[in-house]
Design a protein around this motif. Structure first.
Motif, PDB file in Angstrom:
ATOM      1  N   ASP A 114       0.851  -1.194   0.000  1.00  0.00           N
ATOM      2  CA  ASP A 114       0.000   0.000   0.000  1.00  0.00           C
ATOM      3  C   ASP A 114       0.886   1.243   0.000  1.00  0.00           C
ATOM      4  O   ASP A 114       2.096   1.168   0.219  1.00  0.00           O
ATOM      5  N   PHE A 115       0.258   2.400  -0.262  1.00  0.00           N
ATOM      6  CA  PHE A 115       0.983   3.657  -0.145  1.00  0.00           C
ATOM      7  C   PHE A 115       1.335   3.905   1.319  1.00  0.00           C
ATOM      8  O   PHE A 115       0.546   3.602   2.225  1.00  0.00           O
ATOM      9  N   TYR A 134       5.216  -2.502   2.536  1.00  0.00           N
ATOM     10  CA  TYR A 134       4.594  -3.809   2.742  1.00  0.00           C
ATOM     11  C   TYR A 134       4.188  -3.907   4.211  1.00  0.00           C
ATOM     12  O   TYR A 134       4.968  -3.535   5.103  1.00  0.00           O
ATOM     13  N   ARG A 135       2.998  -4.424   4.450  1.00  0.00           N
ATOM     14  CA  ARG A 135       2.531  -4.650   5.811  1.00  0.00           C
ATOM     15  C   ARG A 135       2.128  -6.113   5.967  1.00  0.00           C
ATOM     16  O   ARG A 135       1.473  -6.676   5.076  1.00  0.00           O
ATOM     17  N   THR A 136       2.517  -6.710   7.078  1.00  0.00           N
ATOM     18  CA  THR A 136       2.163  -8.106   7.342  1.00  0.00           C
ATOM     19  C   THR A 136       1.685  -8.258   8.779  1.00  0.00           C
ATOM     20  O   THR A 136       2.063  -7.476   9.666  1.00  0.00           O
ATOM     21  N   ILE A 137       0.837  -9.264   8.985  1.00  0.00           N
ATOM     22  CA  ILE A 137       0.413  -9.666  10.332  1.00  0.00           C
ATOM     23  C   ILE A 137       0.637 -11.163  10.448  1.00  0.00           C
ATOM     24  O   ILE A 137       0.204 -11.928   9.572  1.00  0.00           O
ATOM     25  N   ARG A 138       1.321 -11.577  11.511  1.00  0.00           N
ATOM     26  CA  ARG A 138       1.586 -13.004  11.718  1.00  0.00           C
ATOM     27  C   ARG A 138       1.178 -13.424  13.126  1.00  0.00           C
ATOM     28  O   ARG A 138       1.269 -12.642  14.081  1.00  0.00           O
ATOM     29  N   THR A 153       5.928  -3.581   9.276  1.00  0.00           N
ATOM     30  CA  THR A 153       5.867  -2.701   8.114  1.00  0.00           C
ATOM     31  C   THR A 153       7.289  -2.437   7.633  1.00  0.00           C
ATOM     32  O   THR A 153       8.174  -2.124   8.446  1.00  0.00           O
ATOM     33  N   ILE A 154       7.517  -2.580   6.327  1.00  0.00           N
ATOM     34  CA  ILE A 154       8.839  -2.340   5.747  1.00  0.00           C
ATOM     35  C   ILE A 154       8.677  -1.561   4.446  1.00  0.00           C
ATOM     36  O   ILE A 154       7.652  -1.669   3.776  1.00  0.00           O
ATOM     37  N   PRO A 155       9.663  -0.753   4.064  1.00  0.00           N
ATOM     38  CA  PRO A 155       9.574   0.012   2.807  1.00  0.00           C
ATOM     39  C   PRO A 155       9.755  -0.903   1.597  1.00  0.00           C
ATOM     40  O   PRO A 155      10.701  -1.687   1.526  1.00  0.00           O
ATOM     41  N   ALA A 156       8.859  -0.794   0.640  1.00  0.00           N
ATOM     42  CA  ALA A 156       8.874  -1.697  -0.519  1.00  0.00           C
ATOM     43  C   ALA A 156      10.128  -1.530  -1.365  1.00  0.00           C
ATOM     44  O   ALA A 156      10.596  -2.499  -1.981  1.00  0.00           O
ATOM     45  N   GLY A 161       9.732  -7.789  -4.034  1.00  0.00           N
ATOM     46  CA  GLY A 161       9.227  -9.158  -4.036  1.00  0.00           C
ATOM     47  C   GLY A 161       9.055  -9.777  -2.663  1.00  0.00           C
ATOM     48  O   GLY A 161       8.884 -10.993  -2.541  1.00  0.00           O
ATOM     49  N   PHE A 162       9.047  -8.961  -1.621  1.00  0.00           N
ATOM     50  CA  PHE A 162       9.002  -9.504  -0.258  1.00  0.00           C
ATOM     51  C   PHE A 162       7.765 -10.352   0.004  1.00  0.00           C
ATOM     52  O   PHE A 162       7.845 -11.411   0.633  1.00  0.00           O
ATOM     53  N   LEU A 163       6.620  -9.912  -0.463  1.00  0.00           N
ATOM     54  CA  LEU A 163       5.375 -10.630  -0.158  1.00  0.00           C
ATOM     55  C   LEU A 163       5.290 -11.978  -0.851  1.00  0.00           C
ATOM     56  O   LEU A 163       4.425 -12.795  -0.530  1.00  0.00           O
TER      57      LEU A 163
END
Length: 258
Positions: A114-115, A134-138, A153-156, A161-163
């Motif tokens: 996302d932006f 990129y945002r993730t929930i684990r 949250t990390i800068p794309a 290709g992180f996701l």
């Protein structure tokens, strides 16, 4: 034929040794993290051979009563069912769990690109309003039971290709191996909170259960911020310290009847 000692029934020869160690812990009012002694010292104190002490300790370690370390500050320590985690550590949670004899697994619940928000652009020093993150929930499982929720949250631009990567592995290991970004500095803020409906459902706890929230900022050796995190731990399953023991966990020995 030898039989491995089961988790519920120590072999008869070990029962008195286990009872002696438990009595020693009670008499000295030792708490989790306190040092009981060494295998050699306990064997001499009880007047028995070291192998018998080692077998008894392996049984107690399997039941989270003690933990064994080797190194300059090693020995036999009192333990319980809580994972001990350093504050501001750059060590991955799976590594911490593994050293203490726990098994930790991660399940990816959500992931998105996302932006970046204004706050995220400020955190990661992103100039363009079109910068993306990129945002993730684990969900983290400790020995198969819900242990914590992790929002990352990390800068794309730093993690192309992180996701598409395996998001069940250690992110810190992934950062190092795939993107050559090594966590060097971690700044964490810790505070107690109560679980809301979503957290309670995912962690399988009652609404309002005490949690420990950690807000985390991670930088590399060049002071580049590349991770912002927010973790929620079940308070009853974790403790924190701010020292490094200078030792590593010893592997449990396989116990056999004689």
């Amino acid at each position: 034929m030898t039989a491995r000692m089961t988790s519920d029934s120590p072999v008869e020869r070990l029962v008195p040794i286990i009872q002696n160690i438990r009595s020693l812990i009670a008499e000295q009012d030792l708490k989790p993290g306190d040092r009981i002694g060494t295998e050699r010292g306990l064997a001499e104190q009880f007047g028995i051979v070291r192998n018998e002490v080692r077998d008894a300790l392996a049984y107690m370690e399997e039941h989270r009563e003690i933990i064994r370390w080797i190194g300059r500050n090693g020995g036999v320590m009192v333990a319980d069912n809580r994972l001990t985690r350093n504050i501001n550590t750059t060590e991955s949670l799976p590594s911490i769990a593994r050293r203490q004899g726990f098994s930790l697994r991660s399940h990816s619940l959500e992931k998105e690109e996302d932006f970046a928000t204004i706050g995220e652009r400020r955190t990661f020093d992103l100039e363009s309003e079109y910068s993306r993150v990129y945002r993730t929930i684990r969900l983290r499982l400790l020995d198969g039971s819900p242990f914590s929720l992790e929002r990352t949250t990390i800068p794309a631009n730093l993690f192309p290709g992180f996701l598409e990567q395996n998001l069940s592995c250690s992110f810190y290991d992934l950062f190092r191996k795939q993107y050559n970004l090594v966590p060097k500095y971690v700044d964490e803020v810790i505070e107690p909170v109560e679980s809301d409906n979503t957290q309670s459902n995912l962690l399988h706890v009652e609404l309002g259960t005490p949690l420990i929230r950690i807000r985390r900022i991670t930088q590399n050796e060049h002071d580049v911020t590349f991770e912002e995190g927010e973790d929620y731990y079940i308070a009853a399953r974790i403790r924190f310290d701010n020292h490094h023991p200078g030792c590593v966990r010893r592997s449990s020995a396989t116990i056999h009847n004689q």
